[in-house]
Structures are given as structure tokens and as C-alpha cells.
Design a protein around this motif. Structure first.
Motif, short mmCIF file in Angstrom:
data_model
loop_
_atom_site.label_atom_id
_atom_site.label_comp_id
_atom_site.label_asym_id
_atom_site.label_seq_id
_atom_site.Cartn_x
_atom_site.Cartn_y
_atom_site.Cartn_z
N MET A 1 0.83 -1.20 0.00
CA MET A 1 0.00 0.00 0.00
C MET A 1 0.87 1.25 0.00
O MET A 1 0.56 2.23 -0.66
CB MET A 1 -0.92 -0.05 1.23
N SER A 2 1.97 1.20 0.73
CA SER A 2 2.84 2.36 0.82
C SER A 2 3.50 2.68 -0.52
O SER A 2 3.68 3.84 -0.85
CB SER A 2 3.91 2.10 1.89
N VAL A 3 3.84 1.65 -1.29
CA VAL A 3 4.46 1.87 -2.60
C VAL A 3 3.46 2.52 -3.54
O VAL A 3 3.81 3.42 -4.31
CB VAL A 3 4.99 0.54 -3.17
N LEU A 4 2.20 2.10 -3.46
CA LEU A 4 1.17 2.69 -4.30
C LEU A 4 0.97 4.17 -3.96
O LEU A 4 0.84 5.01 -4.86
CB LEU A 4 -0.15 1.92 -4.14
N LEU A 5 0.97 4.50 -2.68
CA LEU A 5 0.82 5.91 -2.28
C LEU A 5 2.04 6.74 -2.69
O LEU A 5 1.90 7.89 -3.10
CB LEU A 5 0.58 6.00 -0.78
N ALA A 6 3.23 6.16 -2.58
CA ALA A 6 4.43 6.87 -3.00
C ALA A 6 4.40 7.12 -4.51
O ALA A 6 4.76 8.21 -4.97
CB ALA A 6 5.68 6.09 -2.61
N PHE A 7 3.97 6.12 -5.27
CA PHE A 7 3.86 6.29 -6.73
C PHE A 7 2.80 7.34 -7.07
O PHE A 7 2.99 8.14 -7.99
CB PHE A 7 3.52 4.95 -7.38
N THR A 8 1.70 7.34 -6.34
CA THR A 8 0.64 8.32 -6.57
C THR A 8 1.15 9.73 -6.27
O THR A 8 0.90 10.67 -7.05
CB THR A 8 -0.58 8.01 -5.70
N ALA A 9 1.87 9.90 -5.16
CA ALA A 9 2.41 11.21 -4.82
C ALA A 9 3.42 11.66 -5.87
O ALA A 9 3.41 12.83 -6.30
CB ALA A 9 3.07 11.17 -3.44
N SER A 11 3.52 10.76 -9.00
CA SER A 11 2.78 11.09 -10.23
C SER A 11 2.13 12.46 -10.12
O SER A 11 2.15 13.25 -11.08
CB SER A 11 1.71 10.03 -10.50
N LEU A 12 1.54 12.74 -8.97
CA LEU A 12 0.91 14.06 -8.78
C LEU A 12 1.94 15.17 -8.85
O LEU A 12 1.69 16.24 -9.44
CB LEU A 12 0.15 14.10 -7.46
N PHE A 13 3.11 14.95 -8.25
CA PHE A 13 4.17 15.95 -8.34
C PHE A 13 4.63 16.16 -9.78
O PHE A 13 4.83 17.29 -10.22
CB PHE A 13 5.38 15.54 -7.48
N ALA A 14 4.80 15.07 -10.52
CA ALA A 14 5.28 15.17 -11.89
C ALA A 14 4.27 15.89 -12.79
O ALA A 14 4.63 16.81 -13.53
CB ALA A 14 5.58 13.78 -12.45
N VAL A 29 -3.01 26.84 -12.09
CA VAL A 29 -3.83 26.63 -10.89
C VAL A 29 -4.07 25.14 -10.66
O VAL A 29 -3.95 24.64 -9.53
CB VAL A 29 -5.16 27.40 -11.00
N VAL A 30 -4.40 24.41 -11.71
CA VAL A 30 -4.62 22.96 -11.58
C VAL A 30 -3.33 22.26 -11.16
O VAL A 30 -3.34 21.37 -10.31
CB VAL A 30 -5.18 22.37 -12.89
N GLY A 31 -2.20 22.67 -11.75
CA GLY A 31 -0.91 22.09 -11.37
C GLY A 31 -0.57 22.32 -9.92
O GLY A 31 -0.07 21.42 -9.23
N LEU A 32 -0.86 23.52 -9.43
CA LEU A 32 -0.61 23.81 -8.02
C LEU A 32 -1.50 22.95 -7.13
O LEU A 32 -1.06 22.45 -6.09
CB LEU A 32 -0.84 25.29 -7.74
N GLY A 33 -2.75 22.75 -7.54
CA GLY A 33 -3.64 21.87 -6.77
C GLY A 33 -3.12 20.44 -6.73
O GLY A 33 -3.17 19.79 -5.68
N GLY A 36 -0.26 20.22 -4.37
CA GLY A 36 -0.78 20.26 -3.00
C GLY A 36 -1.32 18.91 -2.56
O GLY A 36 -1.07 18.46 -1.44
N HIS A 37 -2.05 18.23 -3.45
CA HIS A 37 -2.57 16.90 -3.11
C HIS A 37 -1.43 15.90 -2.96
O HIS A 37 -1.47 15.04 -2.06
CB HIS A 37 -3.55 16.42 -4.17
N GLY A 38 -0.42 15.98 -3.82
CA GLY A 38 0.73 15.10 -3.69
C GLY A 38 1.46 15.32 -2.37
O GLY A 38 1.91 14.37 -1.73
N THR A 39 1.56 16.57 -1.96
CA THR A 39 2.19 16.89 -0.68
C THR A 39 1.41 16.28 0.47
O THR A 39 1.99 15.71 1.40
CB THR A 39 2.30 18.41 -0.50
N ASN A 40 0.09 16.40 0.42
CA ASN A 40 -0.73 15.83 1.49
C ASN A 40 -0.61 14.32 1.57
O ASN A 40 -0.51 13.75 2.66
CB ASN A 40 -2.20 16.24 1.31
#
Length: 141
Positions: A1-9, A11-14, A29-33, A36-40
Motif C-alpha cells: 500500500m505504501s508503494v502505491l501511495l508513493a507512486f501516486t504522490a 505522479s501528482l508531483f510530476a 492553478v490545476v498544477g498547483l492543486g 498540493g494533493h501530492g504533498t498531502n
């Protein structure tokens, strides 16, 4: 599960970084959002496994969940919200003035860059002249 969340974060950053590099304010604006979600996701994932609520007298200290990642995630949410609201206000004002959301080149920045290049060329020419003068004075002695 942790690897999936790391990959998701990641991907969101990229994707968010790619969108931030675009010239349209809506994409910024969408990129900043997305960032922000990747950071969370990254902050909450860094908290590790869940645990008991950190209330004194309710259990062993080793069983408590770490409240710091949750506090940092809430702070990141507030900061992202503030910056997003500011960018949306800028996008709205830009739309009112130009009926477009493309960020235009700043002419003053271009002039400053041209002046810096010209100044660098002049400095290079002066350094070359000084070097030639020192070489010619060294040959005469």
C-alpha cells in the motif's frame, strides 16, 4: 500500500510540475492543486501506521499515532488553498483585462536581459583589450 501511495504522490508531483510550466493560468492553478494533493499524500504516508489517538491517559505511548504529519498536512491544505485563491483572483483579473488566460512575456524583463547581455559583451571586450595591452607591454620590455 505504501508503494502505491508513493507512486501516486510522485505522479501528482510530476503532472503538477508539468502543468506549472505551462503558460495558461488555468493550467498553473490545476498544477498547483495537484502538487498540493501530492504533498498531502506524502505527509500522511510519512506518518506510518495508524495508532491510538494521542490523548494522555488513554493508552501506551508507543501505541499513539504521530500527530505531526496530520498537523503538517492541515497546514499544507491551508497554504494551498490561500495560494490557489490568489492565483484564481489573478486569473480572473487577467481574463477581465485581456479575455485570455495566457501569461504574456514581460517587455521590461526582456529589456533587462538584453541590457545584461550588452553589458557582458562590453565587459568581455574591455577585458580582451586589457589583456592585449598587457601582452603588448610585456613584449616591449
Amino acid at each position: 500500500m505504501s508503494v502505491l501511495l508513493a507512486f501516486t504522490a510522485a505522479s501528482l508531483f510530476a503532472i503538477g510540475t508539468w502543468l506549472l510550466l505551462q503558460r495558461r493560468l488555468t493550467r498553473i492553478v490545476v498544477g498547483l492543486g495537484l502538487i498540493g494533493h501530492g504533498t498531502n499524500i506524502l505527509l500522511i504516508t510519512s506518518g506510518g501506521e495508524g495508532g491510538l489517538p494521542p490523548v494522555i491517559g488513554k493508552g501506551d505511548a508507543e501505541d499513539f499515532a504521530d500527530p505531526l504529519p496530520q498537523a503538517l498536512a492541515l497546514t499544507a491544505i491551508v497554504i494551498t488553498f490561500g495560494v490557489t485563491a490568489f492565483l484564481l483572483a489573478m486569473a480572473y483579473r487577467s481574463w477581465q483585462l485581456t479575455h485570455d488566460d495566457v501569461v504574456a512575456d514581460d517587455l521590461e524583463d526582456r529589456l533587462i536581459a538584453a541590457n545584461r547581455r550588452r553589458d557582458a559583451d562590453v565587459a568581455d571586450a574591455e577585458a580582451a583589450d586589457l589583456e592585449r595591452e598587457s601582452d603588448s607591454s610585456g613584449d616591449e620590455s
